[in-house]
Write a protein that holds these residues in place. Structure first.
Motif, PDB file in Angstrom:
ATOM      1  N   ALA A 145      37.144  49.156  40.170  1.00 29.35           N
ATOM      2  CA  ALA A 145      36.923  47.892  40.863  1.00 29.35           C
ATOM      3  C   ALA A 145      36.002  46.991  40.054  1.00 29.35           C
ATOM      4  O   ALA A 145      36.256  45.791  39.888  1.00 29.35           O
ATOM      5  CB  ALA A 145      36.334  48.152  42.246  1.00 29.35           C
ATOM      6  N   ALA A 146      34.935  47.584  39.518  1.00 23.88           N
ATOM      7  CA  ALA A 146      33.934  46.768  38.838  1.00 23.88           C
ATOM      8  C   ALA A 146      34.460  46.202  37.532  1.00 23.88           C
ATOM      9  O   ALA A 146      33.998  45.170  37.045  1.00 23.88           O
ATOM     10  CB  ALA A 146      32.667  47.579  38.600  1.00 23.88           C
ATOM     11  N   ILE A 147      35.418  46.884  36.934  1.00 25.40           N
ATOM     12  CA  ILE A 147      35.998  46.351  35.692  1.00 25.40           C
ATOM     13  C   ILE A 147      37.071  45.316  35.991  1.00 25.40           C
ATOM     14  O   ILE A 147      37.057  44.205  35.459  1.00 25.40           O
ATOM     15  CB  ILE A 147      36.576  47.501  34.822  1.00 25.40           C
ATOM     16  N   PHE A 148      37.999  45.633  36.877  1.00 31.41           N
ATOM     17  CA  PHE A 148      39.179  44.785  37.011  1.00 31.41           C
ATOM     18  C   PHE A 148      38.992  43.611  37.968  1.00 31.41           C
ATOM     19  O   PHE A 148      39.678  42.613  37.848  1.00 31.41           O
ATOM     20  CB  PHE A 148      40.390  45.632  37.416  1.00 31.41           C
ATOM     21  N   ILE A 149      38.072  43.754  38.929  1.00 31.53           N
ATOM     22  CA  ILE A 149      37.890  42.622  39.854  1.00 31.53           C
ATOM     23  C   ILE A 149      37.345  41.402  39.117  1.00 31.53           C
ATOM     24  O   ILE A 149      37.895  40.301  39.253  1.00 31.53           O
ATOM     25  CB  ILE A 149      37.036  43.044  41.071  1.00 31.53           C
ATOM     26  N   PRO A 150      36.316  41.542  38.273  1.00 34.18           N
ATOM     27  CA  PRO A 150      35.879  40.355  37.515  1.00 34.18           C
ATOM     28  C   PRO A 150      36.969  39.821  36.593  1.00 34.18           C
ATOM     29  O   PRO A 150      37.148  38.605  36.479  1.00 34.18           O
ATOM     30  CB  PRO A 150      34.687  40.868  36.709  1.00 34.18           C
ATOM     31  N   LEU A 151      37.707  40.722  35.968  1.00 35.69           N
ATOM     32  CA  LEU A 151      38.759  40.268  35.046  1.00 35.69           C
ATOM     33  C   LEU A 151      39.820  39.465  35.805  1.00 35.69           C
ATOM     34  O   LEU A 151      40.280  38.421  35.351  1.00 35.69           O
ATOM     35  CB  LEU A 151      39.415  41.461  34.351  1.00 35.69           C
ATOM     36  N   THR A 152      40.201  39.984  36.948  1.00 38.51           N
ATOM     37  CA  THR A 152      41.210  39.290  37.748  1.00 38.51           C
ATOM     38  C   THR A 152      40.703  37.912  38.153  1.00 38.51           C
ATOM     39  O   THR A 152      41.444  36.924  38.175  1.00 38.51           O
ATOM     40  CB  THR A 152      41.529  40.131  39.010  1.00 38.51           C
ATOM     41  N   PHE A 153      39.402  37.863  38.448  1.00 39.21           N
ATOM     42  CA  PHE A 153      38.812  36.579  38.793  1.00 39.21           C
ATOM     43  C   PHE A 153      38.950  35.587  37.636  1.00 39.21           C
ATOM     44  O   PHE A 153      39.351  34.442  37.829  1.00 39.21           O
ATOM     45  CB  PHE A 153      37.341  36.779  39.164  1.00 39.21           C
ATOM     46  N   ILE A 154      38.632  36.065  36.430  1.00 40.72           N
ATOM     47  CA  ILE A 154      38.718  35.176  35.263  1.00 40.72           C
ATOM     48  C   ILE A 154      40.151  34.683  35.086  1.00 40.72           C
ATOM     49  O   ILE A 154      40.413  33.487  34.875  1.00 40.72           O
ATOM     50  CB  ILE A 154      38.231  35.902  33.995  1.00 40.72           C
ATOM     51  N   ALA A 155      41.076  35.648  35.197  1.00 44.04           N
ATOM     52  CA  ALA A 155      42.490  35.243  35.074  1.00 44.04           C
ATOM     53  C   ALA A 155      42.832  34.232  36.165  1.00 44.04           C
ATOM     54  O   ALA A 155      43.572  33.260  35.933  1.00 44.04           O
ATOM     55  CB  ALA A 155      43.394  36.474  35.177  1.00 44.04           C
TER      56      ALA A 155
END
Lengths: 354, 354, 354, 354, 354
Positions: free
Chosen positions: A301-311
């Protein structure tokens, strides 16, 4: 049906000494088996009529009268009268929810224990109350159901093995109790094996059945303790008894029996402690797994949630969104994302999460 | 209202031996019932005036005087004087928060126990203090509320059943205590059934009511123990008492009573342990379910969050994003996603999560 | 300030029997109150000089000398000399961290207990050490602070209520102890009410204050136990004492006192158990709520995360993405999504999560 | 194989006193070692025939006969007959699942203990039953396997060190028991070291092996307790025994031995408590870590999920979505997002989460 | 180094009574200090040669010989011979891992206790074994390291304070033990303060150090208990001893000492319970915080994940997606989203989550 303690609804409020049988009512006749023996002779007989016990007390031979079935209270009373038994004693014989105990009456000793047998086929313990009355030249044993643990004693009687034929009623009573206690040890050992087997499993297994199993074994041990502990007390009292009924050379045997029943009581406590420890360790192991699960979730969650936000940011349709028009915007985006992910991984690594 | 221990505000600081009734005040007259009997005769009477007890001590017949109601302290004092009771004894009769006990006074024995009855309609236990005073030819019983567990004793008195009519005041006292203890066993059995029924449920149920139920049963057992354990002590003391008031042939009955109350005390301990085990097992089962829930969450999150991220990447509006223009980009995307999902599933499978 | 046990820094290494007061130092004079009485006469006086106690031992009347304040060690020593008290006794009087106890000296009895009072205004327990010295015709009581629980005893002395004026110093000492123990019962009841009130709350409340409350009550109970248990031991010893100082007719009163203090000790244990049970049940209830929270989270996450992913797929900007161009693509998408959500709900339903 | 208690299947139902060996059957001859000594002479011999023990009882020298191996029940019976041993004693020698105990027979003492040795190479405890029979001028020791802890005693016999050669059979028995107990202390110390080492690790480690280790050590301690506690009881009984076999000057040595075995029993309890504490602390530490993990997850989720949602809003393709067309919409978006994130961080900071 | 129990590797297998010192080997001479006194005279001397102790037993004065250092076993043996000490006594003096105890030899008493001192600078407890031998006119004290708690006793000897100079060796031994026990109380108080301070912190703190602290204090208490409990037993035995060595007027002092050591033992138990309660409360508080964390996470996730999904729907690029073309689609979307969020908040509010 409550297994641990009965409500005794039937005999609430009855006069003490009233003969009431609290078990299943049946109509068939009692089965009474008689062994009459001394060092030289042995007669084995199944009595079809209770009246046949009359006059048995007159001879010097040792009589073992084993009564299977308690539903015919009239017959029990008749036996009691013949052997001069106290009404309270007879009441206790019929009331099969007795706590194991030893009682001393004028010329008889009265021992109540639970007779446990392990039914190998059904893999269950069969328990019932055994009442033993010891007189100068007789031993009466009462039980509700046919089937007992005394076959080895009968064999020894028939084959004149050991000192049993040459000894008195006290030795016979000891031999019967010894059979009972031997079966305690055997059953505790059987259940104990299951307890010891669980030890290896509690750390690895995630099977909720394990908890049920621990619970079941704890109850088995409580059940056994309820039979063994007061039986041990009764045997202790018996081994210290100063009674004409107990001959001097039976004493070491009673002490030996006391040792074995102490060992049984101790084994139950040890296994109960082991079960508690097992439950604790199972819980600890489960918490540990929980921690693992949460770590996996948190890392993802901590890795992909921020990334998804950026995308998500660059998925907006703002008319004026400068980065979208840079020649290498997309690749910079990937760079930033990989950087963020690497930073997160480093952070979790440093926290020791994997 | 505190159920377990009363504060005794009312008689803090009073002179010891002051007669103060701490219960609900009422104005109606006490109800005094008298049984006067010997082997041949029986008189049963409800006394409408306390003064009628005068002169009762002079005869040789056994008198059982049962007083319902304690609010009229003057009447209680009058009875006390007639039978020569110690002021401390009377104070204890009125102070219904006594710990069960046996006390020996000059020519009387004083027993305090809790009389418990199970009200089948309301499904609740009704408890009140029962004070028994045993004299050479009389038994006094005091209680606050009408309603008791002695009807079977009265029946036996009326019908001359058993040895009660031919025996002395000590046997009557025994018979009353026996009724009380019989009801302990019955009530423990009732509540015990509920305890045993819970056993099967703690592993499966997710109902928080179960915790409340366990808590309630624990408190019931604490409450019962508070009545039974000191009663057992009192009966033990009674059975060992060297007093002229206790005749020799009552002794075996008292020992029997001691056995039954020991069994009651033991049953309470067993059920308390079972309740603790049940709570532990419930907690373990709940942790286990928690692990399951978290696994489901983590598997879903760990599979779909990365996939959503990948989809998010290709949802960005970068002007220059080469993959979007590949002929089979979309299908490659699916392929990659399925690959990632499969890898995750394999990872969780290997971890043994499903 | 440590509430449970003091370090006794001041008198480490002093000669045993040295008189050192470990409390707060003050300069005001001690307050000494004297009651001198027999059945006929009563004199009540506040002594302004310690020297006034001289010669008091010579008369046959009962003297109760109540000393408030321990800071003037010289005055205490003077009193001690007058009444012939052992140096160790005086040291214990001054050292207010004593464990409650009974000691027998040559012609005096020495009882140390904690005197507890409930300050209704401040809702707190006030505790201090009470030392009672019983001689043939006198009772000395020492305490550090003014204020005690003896007003009812004084009233009875003044009003000649009960047998106190007609009895000796032993009965006076009993009456004082009785007042002390009555206050134990009262205070235990007060705190016990709070314990019983918590019972209903532990299952529903989510207030962390509840844990603090349970912790606080546990400490209160530990504190009470520290006072009550050794006091009970001392009273037990007193009731079994074979001493000329205790008259025969005081015995039943001491036994009664023992009963009450046993009850107090038992109540404390019961409440401690109840508090442990409450903490367990609170924890179980909290785990249960945790499970509920996680279920909600997991259901939401497991349903919407996959759906969001699917929507994300069709939010990508691939040039060639066939489904986007179907006439009913959007509606099919909704259909698929509703199907997935329904399947998930069915899955969770089947798992019994709601 | 169950390690804790054996089922005793083999001798269920046998006549008491039957000689049945329950261990591994072997065919080799028993190894019998004889030390015959007095203050002046010493003969050490390995007997190849059991028959050689005949006539040994006739001399005044002290004889120590050490039998390794119990499979040859016939040889054991022969020894028993020569030294006049009771059949029950011999049965206990062969039944190696005995509870440690002391038994007094007519002119012999019978001590059963577990002999524990630490195999330094295999890092495991080797346990077997040691039976000691003490007669007026002989000591018999029986064990199943070769290898014992008596080499130091043999050395002292050979070298006439200490008082052993000048003392009787009672001192020899004491010296043997002392060797056994010395090894208890040593083994408890070894395992105790592991327990103490764990203390530092339970707070930091996340290794699930630690739970397994705690479980293993708890079982080791249970195992040791099973050997040590009844051995202590037996030694206590021995030190209080009033028997002609125990000389006066051996008494202080037995008291010393009792001290050491009390210390051993106490050490086991202390280590068991320490292990329980360690498990509790490990669990607390794990809960603590869990809280940390959840905080990280929640902070990430609570910050980025709302942000992603906002980005999602502006990623919708509504034809009429005014904000998209504002000149600075994108930058306002960033501003709002940073504001939301800052607010969340402030919220968590205030909650004390980091 | 294991702190709790030593392995005693060195003297495994030695002849009982062998003098082996198990501590650190040193070469310096022992330090022997002699106080020789009666009511009138006092000589204080440091002996530089052990041989100087010869002839000391001949005089009537009280001799206190304090030996610092145990490494010179030859010197210890010499002292032992001079004062006629039993070899086992000397062995125990040298073996510093003894359990505290009292032993009675022919004309000496032997007391072993742990002497604990609190090093204020290092904030640690210094523990070592103190052996006290009491003879008719002498007291020997043995310890391994210099530094003890006896300075106050020496002062009293020098200044003739209290009754010490006028009393016998029994009072001197009492005074030494009293110093030892005073230091127990002091140390328990010191550590107890830390325990009481933790009480306030366990509910609020999230510092994992707290668990470590609780663990550390528990071990300290276990360590203290190991010293105090057997010391209390020894003092109890001493106070009940019927020996010529103990004079009548020393008895009240020994009883006083017993009271203080009982209080010490009780304080340790109370603090241990408090530590367990603290750990429980810490765990409950942590669970509570966990619930809070999960609620925050769940509320955020349950509100924003569905909203993000809805936004995702309208971010898809379907050619035919009717809502996108509605004039107020975007505003309707906001309306729906706010509605969903409000519904969720209402749902959580109703569940009582905030």
């Amino acid at each position: 049906v409550p297994r641990f303690y009965k409500k005794r609804e039937e005999n609430r409020g009855l006069a003490p000494g009233s003969l009431v049988f609290i078990g299943e009512k049946k109509t068939e006749a009692l089965r009474v088996r008689l062994f009459e023996y001394d060092d030289q002779t042995l007669a084995e007989e199944t009595l079809h009529e209770v009246g046949r016990v009359r006059g048995l007390t007159d001879t010097d031979t040792i009589k073992w009268i084993n009564v299977d079935g308690l539903h015919d209270t009239e017959a029990i009373r008749e036996i009691g009268e013949e052997f001069g038994l106290h009404p309270l004693l007879l009441e206790d014989v019929l009331n099969t929810g007795q706590r194991p105990k030893l009682e001393e009456f004028e010329d008889t000793l009265f021992v109540v224990v639970k007779m446990l047998r392990y039914d190998e086929a059904a893999e269950m313990i069969i328990a019932e109350q055994l009442s033993i009355v010891v007189g100068p030249s007789f031993v009466l044993t009462f039980q509700e159901q046919p089937g007992d643990v005394f076959e080895p004693v009968r064999e020894r009687l028939r084959n004149r093995k050991g000192r049993i034929r040459a000894s008195g009623s006290d030795y016979l009573a000891y031999a019967l109790l010894d059979s009972v206690v031997d079966n305690y040890i055997y059953i505790i050992g059987r259940i104990g094996e299951e307890v010891e087997e669980l030890e290896g499993e509690v750390l690895e297994s995630v099977d909720p059945e394990l908890i049920a199993e621990i619970g079941r074994l704890k109850r088995e041990m409580s059940f056994l303790r309820k039979a063994v502990r007061p039986a041990r007390e009764a045997i202790l009292k018996l081994s210290k008894l100063d009674s004409d009924l107990i001959q001097d050379n039976t004493s070491p045997f009673l002490k030996d029996l006391l040792d074995i029943s102490s060992q049984a009581a101790e084994a139950i406590e040890t296994y109960r402690e082991m079960l508690s420890d097992e439950l604790n360790i199972y819980n600890s192991a489960m918490s540990h797994r929980m921690n693992d699960i949460m770590k996996v979730l948190t890392i993802f969650a901590a890795i992909f949630i921020p990334l998804t936000f950026i995308a998500g940011i660059y998925g907006t349709n703002f008319e004026y969104l400068p980065e979208l028009h840079y020649r290498y915007g997309y690749f910079v985006l990937w760079g930033v994302m990989i950087g963020v992910a690497a930073a997160m991984l480093y952070f979790f690594k440093k926290k020791g999460w994997f």
